[in-house]
Design a protein around this motif. Sequence first.
Motif, PDB file in Angstrom:
ATOM      1  N   PRO A 306       0.787  -1.241   0.000  1.00  0.00           N
ATOM      2  CA  PRO A 306       0.000   0.000   0.000  1.00  0.00           C
ATOM      3  C   PRO A 306       0.815   1.286   0.000  1.00  0.00           C
ATOM      4  N   ASP A 307       2.155   1.199   0.139  1.00  0.00           N
ATOM      5  CA  ASP A 307       2.959   2.420   0.266  1.00  0.00           C
ATOM      6  C   ASP A 307       2.791   3.351  -0.926  1.00  0.00           C
ATOM      7  N   ALA A 308       2.794   2.787  -2.134  1.00  0.00           N
ATOM      8  CA  ALA A 308       2.725   3.610  -3.347  1.00  0.00           C
ATOM      9  C   ALA A 308       1.313   4.125  -3.617  1.00  0.00           C
ATOM     10  N   CYS A 309       0.354   3.726  -2.801  1.00  0.00           N
ATOM     11  CA  CYS A 309      -1.032   4.165  -3.007  1.00  0.00           C
ATOM     12  C   CYS A 309      -1.295   5.555  -2.432  1.00  0.00           C
ATOM     13  N   ALA A 310      -0.416   6.017  -1.551  1.00  0.00           N
ATOM     14  CA  ALA A 310      -0.706   7.202  -0.755  1.00  0.00           C
ATOM     15  C   ALA A 310      -1.042   8.433  -1.590  1.00  0.00           C
ATOM     16  N   ASP A 311      -0.270   8.709  -2.633  1.00  0.00           N
ATOM     17  CA  ASP A 311      -0.495   9.921  -3.430  1.00  0.00           C
ATOM     18  C   ASP A 311      -1.022   9.618  -4.828  1.00  0.00           C
ATOM     19  N   ALA A 312      -1.534   8.401  -5.025  1.00  0.00           N
ATOM     20  CA  ALA A 312      -2.118   8.051  -6.328  1.00  0.00           C
ATOM     21  C   ALA A 312      -3.520   8.652  -6.438  1.00  0.00           C
ATOM     22  N   ALA A 331      -6.152   0.116   2.407  1.00  0.00           N
ATOM     23  CA  ALA A 331      -5.731   1.266   1.606  1.00  0.00           C
ATOM     24  C   ALA A 331      -6.604   1.429   0.368  1.00  0.00           C
ATOM     25  N   ALA A 332      -6.905   0.313  -0.296  1.00  0.00           N
ATOM     26  CA  ALA A 332      -7.726   0.372  -1.510  1.00  0.00           C
ATOM     27  C   ALA A 332      -9.148   0.808  -1.187  1.00  0.00           C
ATOM     28  N   TRP A 333      -9.712   0.255  -0.129  1.00  0.00           N
ATOM     29  CA  TRP A 333     -11.092   0.582   0.251  1.00  0.00           C
ATOM     30  C   TRP A 333     -11.209   2.049   0.667  1.00  0.00           C
ATOM     31  N   THR A 334     -10.198   2.569   1.359  1.00  0.00           N
ATOM     32  CA  THR A 334     -10.212   3.968   1.784  1.00  0.00           C
ATOM     33  C   THR A 334     -10.132   4.908   0.592  1.00  0.00           C
ATOM     34  N   ALA A 335      -9.293   4.563  -0.380  1.00  0.00           N
ATOM     35  CA  ALA A 335      -9.093   5.436  -1.541  1.00  0.00           C
ATOM     36  C   ALA A 335     -10.230   5.338  -2.553  1.00  0.00           C
ATOM     37  N   LEU A 336     -10.927   4.229  -2.591  1.00  0.00           N
ATOM     38  CA  LEU A 336     -11.960   3.990  -3.597  1.00  0.00           C
ATOM     39  C   LEU A 336     -13.055   5.047  -3.523  1.00  0.00           C
ATOM     40  N   MET A 337     -13.426   5.560  -4.701  1.00  0.00           N
ATOM     41  CA  MET A 337     -14.491   6.567  -4.775  1.00  0.00           C
ATOM     42  C   MET A 337     -15.815   5.983  -4.322  1.00  0.00           C
ATOM     43  N   THR A 338     -16.681   6.842  -3.776  1.00  0.00           N
ATOM     44  CA  THR A 338     -18.029   6.424  -3.414  1.00  0.00           C
ATOM     45  C   THR A 338     -18.731   5.807  -4.623  1.00  0.00           C
ATOM     46  N   GLU A 339     -19.386   4.689  -4.418  1.00  0.00           N
ATOM     47  CA  GLU A 339     -20.064   3.905  -5.454  1.00  0.00           C
ATOM     48  C   GLU A 339     -19.069   3.225  -6.390  1.00  0.00           C
ATOM     49  N   GLY A 340     -17.772   3.270  -6.041  1.00  0.00           N
ATOM     50  CA  GLY A 340     -16.779   2.554  -6.818  1.00  0.00           C
ATOM     51  C   GLY A 340     -16.832   1.059  -6.509  1.00  0.00           C
ATOM     52  N   ARG A 341     -16.145   0.283  -7.346  1.00  0.00           N
ATOM     53  CA  ARG A 341     -16.192  -1.181  -7.210  1.00  0.00           C
ATOM     54  C   ARG A 341     -14.806  -1.750  -6.951  1.00  0.00           C
ATOM     55  N   LEU A 342     -14.761  -2.702  -6.035  1.00  0.00           N
ATOM     56  CA  LEU A 342     -13.529  -3.425  -5.733  1.00  0.00           C
ATOM     57  C   LEU A 342     -13.727  -4.895  -6.054  1.00  0.00           C
ATOM     58  N   VAL A 343     -12.754  -5.466  -6.771  1.00  0.00           N
ATOM     59  CA  VAL A 343     -12.758  -6.884  -7.095  1.00  0.00           C
ATOM     60  C   VAL A 343     -11.424  -7.466  -6.644  1.00  0.00           C
TER      61      VAL A 343
END
Length: 397
Positions: A306-312, A331-343
């Motif tokens: 998750p380190d490289a996710c911080a400023d993406a 990290a992915a769930w926090t960054a994901l836009m509202t109504e976005g999808r995670l797989v």
Amino acid sequence: MTGRFVVVGIGADGWEGLGSRARDELTRARVVYGSHRQLQLIPAGPAQRCAWTSPMSQHLRQVLNSDPDDDIHILASGDPMFHGVGTTIVRTVGAERVHVIPGVSSASLACARLGWDLADTTILTTVTRDVDTVAAALTDGRDLLVLSRDETTPAAIAGLLNANGFGWSSVAVLEQLGGPDERVVRGVARTWAEPPGDPLNIVAISCVGPRRSTAPGLPDDAFAHDGQLTKQPIRALTVSALAPSHRQLLWDIGSGSGSVAIEWLRAAPTGRVVAFERDIARTDRLLSNARTHAVADRLTVRGTAPDACADAPPPDSVFIGGGLSDEVLTAAWTALMTEGRLVANAVTLENQTLLADWYARHGGSLRRYGIETAAPLGTMTTWRPSLPIVQWVVDKP
């Protein structure tokens, strides 16, 4: 600020091809910006003429930031809102400060000369993109119009067609459309030997070659890989679950060969991908695969999640295929836009248990896929099972 930016589309036919509104605007103008070629198309007058300096983008930015008290007039080729400077100006200063008087676009003129239906023609540009990106649109029976960067573009496109199995495609180069020096050169890609002509041209292609689909599920050998590859059936299910759409951004975490990211970009021509991959060799292979499939211009690679996710930039969708952990999911769930999808896909029991825990907390759908493929067994044939995959799909509320 009381001034507006008046953008006037002008064709190769110059002043004679302009309507009365466009002529009136240019007649009253105090300052007119344009290329040297465009400025020569209008008659002399009291207006100050300013030719763009290089790079034009920087000069334009200075003009748009100038806060004029009076209207500033800007010449553009054909329809300024069709792959033109008008779009950039509106995005920068807002539509309320821009008045656009369009001319006839190069695409409309090309279709008129060729007898093509503009609504059924795919239009691409190499003005701001590499010629290689044209390959993504090639398929048998499709008509393409490609806006050229300069006089070298037609030969580069012919070479691209040959390299991709479309050598029998017919090619027409239409130069200076609508002007007194208009010229159309026709040929076939495999025998194209025309010398460079006018830099103001558009290339028409009637594709003859293999039929290509953008639906997910390319064969595994379409990607160079070291075994870190989401196999064809699961990849097709994964990209379908991600549901790529217009102008979305995907995070591909643990990208490996980049097969999911590339299939996403093929399915969504306006989409973008940020891939996260820690292995340098795999990163090089990923980028090579992206170039092979003509989507490299819309893909960037960062380091380890998750380190490289911080400023993406925040994603509309996330796929986690490698490096799955509670920290990465958080990290992915926090960054994901509202109504976005995670797989997320998991093979090991540990990772499958982790997905089951997140499924219990956040809902969505949890499925287990088992794929069997027919394969030889001695002189007979049997079913060879692949490792089962657990896939979690969830939309962020």
